[in-house]
Design an enzyme around this catalytic site. Sequence first.
Site, PDB file in Angstrom:
ATOM      1  N   ARG A  32       0.797  -1.224   0.000  1.00  0.00           N
ATOM      2  CA  ARG A  32       0.000   0.000   0.000  1.00  0.00           C
ATOM      3  C   ARG A  32       0.832   1.278   0.000  1.00  0.00           C
ATOM      4  O   ARG A  32       0.717   2.097  -0.901  1.00  0.00           O
ATOM      5  CB  ARG A  32      -0.947   0.027   1.203  1.00  0.00           C
ATOM      6  CG  ARG A  32      -1.925   1.196   1.162  1.00  0.00           C
ATOM      7  CD  ARG A  32      -2.828   1.253   2.371  1.00  0.00           C
ATOM      8  NE  ARG A  32      -3.677   0.089   2.488  1.00  0.00           N
ATOM      9  CZ  ARG A  32      -4.569  -0.096   3.455  1.00  0.00           C
ATOM     10  NH1 ARG A  32      -4.699   0.828   4.397  1.00  0.00           N
ATOM     11  NH2 ARG A  32      -5.307  -1.160   3.509  1.00  0.00           N
ATOM     12  N   HIS A  78      -7.898  -3.777  -7.489  1.00  0.00           N
ATOM     13  CA  HIS A  78      -7.683  -3.051  -6.228  1.00  0.00           C
ATOM     14  C   HIS A  78      -8.998  -2.922  -5.461  1.00  0.00           C
ATOM     15  O   HIS A  78      -9.713  -1.918  -5.597  1.00  0.00           O
ATOM     16  CB  HIS A  78      -7.113  -1.668  -6.545  1.00  0.00           C
ATOM     17  CG  HIS A  78      -6.421  -1.010  -5.388  1.00  0.00           C
ATOM     18  ND1 HIS A  78      -5.214  -1.446  -4.890  1.00  0.00           N
ATOM     19  CD2 HIS A  78      -6.775   0.064  -4.618  1.00  0.00           C
ATOM     20  CE1 HIS A  78      -4.839  -0.669  -3.886  1.00  0.00           C
ATOM     21  NE2 HIS A  78      -5.778   0.249  -3.697  1.00  0.00           N
ATOM     22  N   TYR A 122     -16.882  13.697 -13.854  1.00  0.00           N
ATOM     23  CA  TYR A 122     -16.720  14.889 -14.694  1.00  0.00           C
ATOM     24  C   TYR A 122     -15.389  14.930 -15.436  1.00  0.00           C
ATOM     25  O   TYR A 122     -15.263  15.635 -16.426  1.00  0.00           O
ATOM     26  CB  TYR A 122     -16.846  16.157 -13.851  1.00  0.00           C
ATOM     27  CG  TYR A 122     -18.192  16.317 -13.187  1.00  0.00           C
ATOM     28  CD1 TYR A 122     -19.359  16.410 -13.947  1.00  0.00           C
ATOM     29  CD2 TYR A 122     -18.298  16.367 -11.806  1.00  0.00           C
ATOM     30  CE1 TYR A 122     -20.595  16.549 -13.338  1.00  0.00           C
ATOM     31  CE2 TYR A 122     -19.540  16.506 -11.191  1.00  0.00           C
ATOM     32  CZ  TYR A 122     -20.691  16.595 -11.960  1.00  0.00           C
ATOM     33  OH  TYR A 122     -21.904  16.737 -11.363  1.00  0.00           O
TER      34      TYR A 122
END
Length: 827
Positions: A32, A78, A122
């Site tokens: 991580r 993931h 967006y």
Amino acid sequence: MSEERIEIQELTLEDVMGDRFGRYSKYIIQERALPDIRDGLKPVQRRILYAMFSEGNTNDKGFRKSAKTVGNVIGNFHPHGDSSVYDAMVRLSQYWKMRAPLIEMHGNNGSMDGDPPAAMRYTEARLSKIANELLTDIDKETVEFVLNFDDTTHEPTVLPASFPNLLVNGATGISAGYATDIPPHNVGEVIDAAVHLISKPNATTKDLMTYIKGPDFPTGGIIQGVAGLRAAYETGKGKIVVRSKTEIETLRGGKQQIVISEIPYEINKANLVRKMDEIRINRKIEGIADVRDESDRTGLRIVVELKKETNAEGILTYFFKNTDLQISYNLNMVAIDERRPQQVGLKQILNAYLAHKRTVILKRTQFLLRKDQKREHIVVGLIKAISILDEVIQEIRSSLNKSDAKNNLISKFDFSEAQAEAIVSLQLYRLTNTDITQLQKEEAELQSRIKQYQEILNSETKLHAVMKKELKDTQKAYKTERMTSIEEKIEELTVDTEVLIAEEDVIVSVTKEGYLKRTSLRSYGASEPSEIGLREGDYPVFAEKMTTLQQIVMFTTKGNVINRPIHELPDVRWKDLGHHISQSIALSQDEKILAVYNMTEFNEAHKFVLITREGYIKQTTANEFEAKRTYRSRAANAIKLKSDSDRLLAVYYIADPEPRDVFLVTNLGFGLRYALDEVSVVGANAVGVKSMDLKKEDYIVSGTVFKKEQKHNVLLLTQRGAVKKMNLLDFDPISRAKRGLHVLKELKKNPHRVNLMIDANDASESITVITDKQKTFEIIPKAYKVSDRYNNGSFLLDETSDGEPVDYRINDIVTLDTTVEETDKKE
């Protein structure tokens, strides 16, 4: 009796917690938070890039919605929250954080002001061109693939990486027990160093630093401290200073402005501008007219407009020291190497990358060699078949089926199974006279490539040549100019108070209870000196005309010292109370201000003498009491008191080398005089030396320091209200730590005990004595005659009705020499 269940285990909580946390720690360290030393990527970053590459979302194609990529990453590789994946994706696209952004994004992807990016529905994204270099040849068995979290597909454990991405883009991360902070570097310099290391594996860090000058931040700026860089590149840890790029511009009318065009890496621009403007609003320094952020799409630009005749260099130095216009950057280079987190230096990072690059090239070459050898074998079979085409056709026609045809070709013409398969699968249109020429040409090309592959696999020299060529090709395609300049030394920042603070004459006052203030000459002149604002029972211990460029040093009865620059004191009217010191510094309940000194310099040749109640004395050089870094919120030690009942009684400032004597008096009436030279010079945290040999029930009442052979009078006040004036020259010097001589005549009944000793030279016109019954009595030292040692003086008050004298104040302390009218004219 119940049966024991074998699936239930008895374990201690300590063992369970240790095991589970150990597994969790290993996971977040490896999977991580920390980057791999080979490709410089954390797992989430690697999965994002691979997912986009697999879907064909590359720089030569159009942009796709970010939400589609995030969903793909979560679904296949993931299994974490979408925000963590999108945040990582956005960071890879931010040009002010990545030296070589790996993702191109359309839409709002955040800003240097800390603005959040638009939602992923967006924005649109695709891989950048340089990101392709990290994924090149991933389809040629160059890296290891493993099953994903649900065993439905495979993902790479590392990317092939055509350049040392860990150094180029840097990394930051925090995991269990480890943190990493690797700054970005210039891709051209990093590749030059890598190529040099291929040729000279024994190159030192110093050699590599001739190529890699230092970090190259995407925000530019100036790095100071090559020694810190060298330490970081050697050991993995080091400290440098990163400073903004600034310029001082001259405007019309004699004004100037500071223009900031580059700021330190990962500094929030909006917070920086706000902090600078707060300094202007709060008038922490004078001379700033305006602070503006004029940044636009053409670049960063922060403008600090200055007032006329303001020292721009002084203002800039203050900003460097007190804002993020200059920061300390700590390099802490930790990366996953061989599945373990390691503190790595520059050479280790490059060596690990080159070892990875070597493995990738070897695996790719082996893959291509196998592929071309397989094809060459087929081409040889096809050439042979065409040369005996009629016989081959006849044999195939006479066969029962495809399998029989293959077996017949193998047995009759000695073809291999692969060759036979290629022949029976051959389309009729390929059986032309020209095909033999094309096949022979292809065979020659294949043999040439196979020879090259075998040379690479068998020769380190050839392998190194390939590594260098590929690195140089990447450098040629993506090399950019260095953005961050480097300076050898860290410049020491010294803020010149005179430049930053407007000089002004003021009246400064401090009271026994700890109220302090500065007052303008106009306010002081409009009031009577006696109208100073005080609480009942309080009185001033210091009141002087000073300037805002000076400072005061206050000593307390608990052995503390407090520094206050005059310009930081509250500006209030003479009749007002002022601010209590406890608003910024915590004092003990019974702690009072004992002495205050006006300081313009802290000279090592000057000394303070400190005397305590329980019989300790010391000299300390003035420079020991210079303001510490935490002076605003914390008092410093002036003297270490050996017990809670001890307290500081007297402080004297010695600014010249003339010989002096010390005189001490005790409650039981012993006086001792000796040379100040017998008192050691020690530090502020020291206790000092024994000042006087005290009886068990005795204690020091007070002490004074005076010039040798110069008349010096003191007043002694006893508990019975008697006042006695003495000339200290009448006392013969003895030596330090002795019992001393009697200063009073010892009476068998109700003997006198010394409660107070007051310096009483003729300069003191009037002194008010305060009793424990809060009654006050005024005495004028000049009115008393000098008495001998065995005289008990004359009575001032009746202890039975008036109480015992416990304190005093000098009445003319606020009669200051200042001419308000002249000040008004100047203003």
